[in-house]
Each structure stands twice: as C-alpha cells, then as structure tokens.
Write a protein that holds these residues in place. Sequence first.
Motif, PDB file in Angstrom:
ATOM      1  N   UNK A  88     -18.298  -6.967  -5.641  1.00  0.00           N
ATOM      2  CA  UNK A  88     -19.298  -6.242  -6.412  1.00  0.00           C
ATOM      3  C   UNK A  88     -18.670  -4.992  -7.040  1.00  0.00           C
ATOM      4  N   UNK A  89     -17.663  -4.423  -6.403  1.00  0.00           N
ATOM      5  CA  UNK A  89     -17.000  -3.221  -6.913  1.00  0.00           C
ATOM      6  C   UNK A  89     -15.922  -3.564  -7.933  1.00  0.00           C
ATOM      7  N   UNK A  90     -15.093  -4.570  -7.611  1.00  0.00           N
ATOM      8  CA  UNK A  90     -13.890  -4.806  -8.421  1.00  0.00           C
ATOM      9  C   UNK A  90     -14.000  -6.004  -9.362  1.00  0.00           C
ATOM     10  N   UNK A  91     -15.000  -6.842  -9.153  1.00  0.00           N
ATOM     11  CA  UNK A  91     -15.225  -8.011  -9.996  1.00  0.00           C
ATOM     12  C   UNK A  91     -13.944  -8.845 -10.099  1.00  0.00           C
ATOM     13  N   UNK A  92     -13.485  -9.124 -11.332  1.00  0.00           N
ATOM     14  CA  UNK A  92     -12.342 -10.033 -11.508  1.00  0.00           C
ATOM     15  C   UNK A  92     -11.008  -9.413 -11.117  1.00  0.00           C
ATOM     16  N   UNK A  93     -10.990  -8.106 -10.882  1.00  0.00           N
ATOM     17  CA  UNK A  93      -9.743  -7.476 -10.452  1.00  0.00           C
ATOM     18  C   UNK A  93      -9.356  -7.877  -9.030  1.00  0.00           C
ATOM     19  N   UNK A  94     -10.317  -8.304  -8.252  1.00  0.00           N
ATOM     20  CA  UNK A  94     -10.059  -8.736  -6.878  1.00  0.00           C
ATOM     21  C   UNK A  94     -10.065 -10.261  -6.840  1.00  0.00           C
ATOM     22  N   UNK A  95      -8.909 -10.841  -6.484  1.00  0.00           N
ATOM     23  CA  UNK A  95      -8.769 -12.304  -6.484  1.00  0.00           C
ATOM     24  C   UNK A  95      -8.290 -12.789  -5.108  1.00  0.00           C
ATOM     25  N   UNK A  96      -9.230 -13.067  -4.207  1.00  0.00           N
ATOM     26  CA  UNK A  96      -8.834 -13.525  -2.862  1.00  0.00           C
ATOM     27  C   UNK A  96      -8.553 -15.025  -2.829  1.00  0.00           C
ATOM     28  N   UNK A  97      -7.618 -15.434  -1.969  1.00  0.00           N
ATOM     29  CA  UNK A  97      -7.278 -16.847  -1.784  1.00  0.00           C
ATOM     30  C   UNK A  97      -7.138 -17.121  -0.284  1.00  0.00           C
ATOM     31  N   UNK A  98      -7.815 -18.164   0.187  1.00  0.00           N
ATOM     32  CA  UNK A  98      -7.743 -18.551   1.603  1.00  0.00           C
ATOM     33  C   UNK A  98      -6.987 -19.876   1.727  1.00  0.00           C
ATOM     34  N   UNK A  99      -5.985 -19.895   2.585  1.00  0.00           N
ATOM     35  CA  UNK A  99      -5.250 -21.117   2.894  1.00  0.00           C
ATOM     36  C   UNK A  99      -5.182 -21.243   4.414  1.00  0.00           C
ATOM     37  N   UNK A 100      -6.171 -21.893   4.979  1.00  0.00           N
ATOM     38  CA  UNK A 100      -6.314 -21.976   6.434  1.00  0.00           C
ATOM     39  C   UNK A 100      -6.116 -23.425   6.869  1.00  0.00           C
ATOM     40  N   UNK A 101      -5.072 -23.682   7.647  1.00  0.00           N
ATOM     41  CA  UNK A 101      -4.842 -25.040   8.165  1.00  0.00           C
ATOM     42  C   UNK A 101      -5.954 -25.415   9.137  1.00  0.00           C
ATOM     43  N   UNK A 102      -6.385 -26.666   9.052  1.00  0.00           N
ATOM     44  CA  UNK A 102      -7.475 -27.131   9.909  1.00  0.00           C
ATOM     45  C   UNK A 102      -7.114 -27.007  11.389  1.00  0.00           C
ATOM     46  N   UNK A 103      -5.830 -27.131  11.736  1.00  0.00           N
ATOM     47  CA  UNK A 103      -5.413 -27.065  13.140  1.00  0.00           C
ATOM     48  C   UNK A 103      -5.566 -25.670  13.737  1.00  0.00           C
TER      49      UNK A 103
END
Length: 360
Positions: free
Chosen positions: A236-251
């Motif tokens: 809500x503060x940074x909009x498109x400037x904040x780009x998070x990515x999650x890569x979580x192995x199922x194990x």
Amino acid sequence: MLEGVGLDRPFFDDKNRAFWVLQSFGWAGYFFLRSLSGLANSMGVMFIVHTLLLTATGYSLTLLMASLYRRLIVMRALWTAVISLGTVALASSAFSFIETWSYATFLKPDARPAGVEFFGAIILDFSLLAAWSALYYGINYYLLLEEEIDQRARLESQASSAQLAMLRYQLNPHFLFNTLNSISTLVLLKQTERANAMLARLSSFLRYTLANEPTAQVTLAQEVETLKLYLEIEKMRFEDRLRPHFRIDAETIGARLPSLLLQPLVENAIKYAVTPSEQGADIWINATREGRAVRIEVADSGPGGGAGLVSAQSTGVGLPNIQDRLNQAYGPAHGFSTRANEHGGFSVIIEIPLDADSKG
C-alpha cells in the motif's frame, strides 16, 4: 494393576509413601535375616520372639530419629552431623539395653550381661543405626538435590521463555510505528480509502500474529502467510516499487521456526533496498531443503554498488535480535550468515533443522 499399587509413577514421587515402604521392608528384612541366623545356629523358637522385640524397638527408634532428622537436614552441616551422631549414640544405648534385657529374659534367664557383652551390643546397634541414618540422609540429600536441579531447570526455562518473549515484542512496536505513521500520512493527504484499506490489513496482520504465543514456534508455511500479510500492508505504501518473490520448496513447509523470525529481515530489505531507490527493488524469500536442514534466504536487489554491505552495518536491533532468537530456539544447531549477493543487494541466510521441535 500398577496404578493400584502406586507403581505407575516414580518411586520417590510421594516421599511419605516411599519412606514407609523402605522403613517397613528394611526392618522386615532385618527380622527375617536375624531370625534365619538364629534358627541356623539352633537358638530355638524363643529367638524369634527376641528378634521380633528388637525389630519393633529398632522400627520405633528410627521413626523417632526420622522425625528429628527432618528438622536437622535443613540446618548447617556441622550441627546436623554433631546432633545426629549424638542421637545415634543415645538411640544405640537404648537399643542395646533392650537387647541385653531381652537376651537375658527370653534366651538365657540366668545370664547377667555386663561390661564387654553390653559394650559389644552397643557397638553393633550403633553400627546398625548409623547405617540407617546414613541411608536416610543419603536418600533425602539426593531428593533435595534433584528438587534443586528441577527448580533450576524450570527457572532456566522461564528465563528462556521470557527472553524469547522480550525479543519477539521488540519487533511489534517498530513495525506498528512505521505502519501507523504511513496511515497518518495517508489521512493527511486525504487518501481515506487507502488509509482504511491499510488499517484493515494491519488489523488482519495483528490478529494473525497475536494468535501465536511469543515463545511459540510456527511452521514455515504459517510464517510465509504472515509475511504475505505484512507485504500487503507495505505494498500500500510502495506499490510497484516493492516486488516480492516467494520460492518455497514443498519439502520445507513443515519446518518449525520462531514466529515472526523473517519479518524484520523483509522489513530491513524494504528499508535499505526499496525505500532509497526510485525504481524500488526486488525481494526474494527462498527456502530449500539441504539434507536434514532447511536453508532460508532473504535477499534484495539493493540500490546497487556496495549498499548491501552498508545495510549490514545499519540494521540496528534486527540482525542481533534474530541471532538471539535462533540461539534460544536451536542452540548450536543452526546457521546464520550475511553476504553481498549476485543481484547487487544484500542477503541473510538462515539454516535450521528440518525437524526443529526441540533445542539442539
């Protein structure tokens, strides 16, 4: 059946019951062995009466001694030893008097024990009662030591829990201050709709996080959900400037870690990578399995150059807080490191046991 006879719990769990069991079995053994010895030496049936009287005498005297010892055991060691020694001497004199009287009455009516015979009885009875006293003090000092060890363990556990709670509570005021400051800014700018949306998401985040005890561990899956709620607020503060990515192995999703462990790492990445840059930055939260461990990395693309290393020196309470929480939760069974990553930013790498239910 075991429950009916009290064998379903530790023997000394009930000290009073344990004393009476040991007292009764000990003197019953004395009666049996001494009677058997007398019969083997052809002392006659009256020797059993004599032994029964001695057993009752010893049983009664040691009950009186136990009553006194319960008070002596909490005194200074010197006074305990001196008074106990005097008590054994006095009790053995009474014991030997009854023994010689019984011997002269039931076994040899014409005998008149005196001198060496009487002194010999005192020595034997003194040895018997001294052994009983040593056993009594030995068992009770062991139980006192065990209680002290248990109490120390409880205090250490409480101290550890208190420290974990303190470390966890350090996070909330900092985060709340930043979020409320942003909401205040939106209100001043009359962006009411965005302010209400941020308040709603803050409410959801706090409700989610406060549902867990400060000292509790959560699964990695739950921690990721908490991070997503937090990032919704920051978006809500940074909009498109904040780009998070999650890569979580199922194990790795079942691995357990202290709640809100990763949130300050993401907060630092936002502060030192997203905020200074007009283009913003990418933030990666990666979790992979490595043998019996889980490797978690929080990385950012940074503002370029050596800014990632600067952030390592400017993170304030964040990184020390996380290291303390990891030490409390896992002892030496964890890893913690930082590095400048290939994206030109900063990475924090944590390694925890896959089956992290207990301290290593």
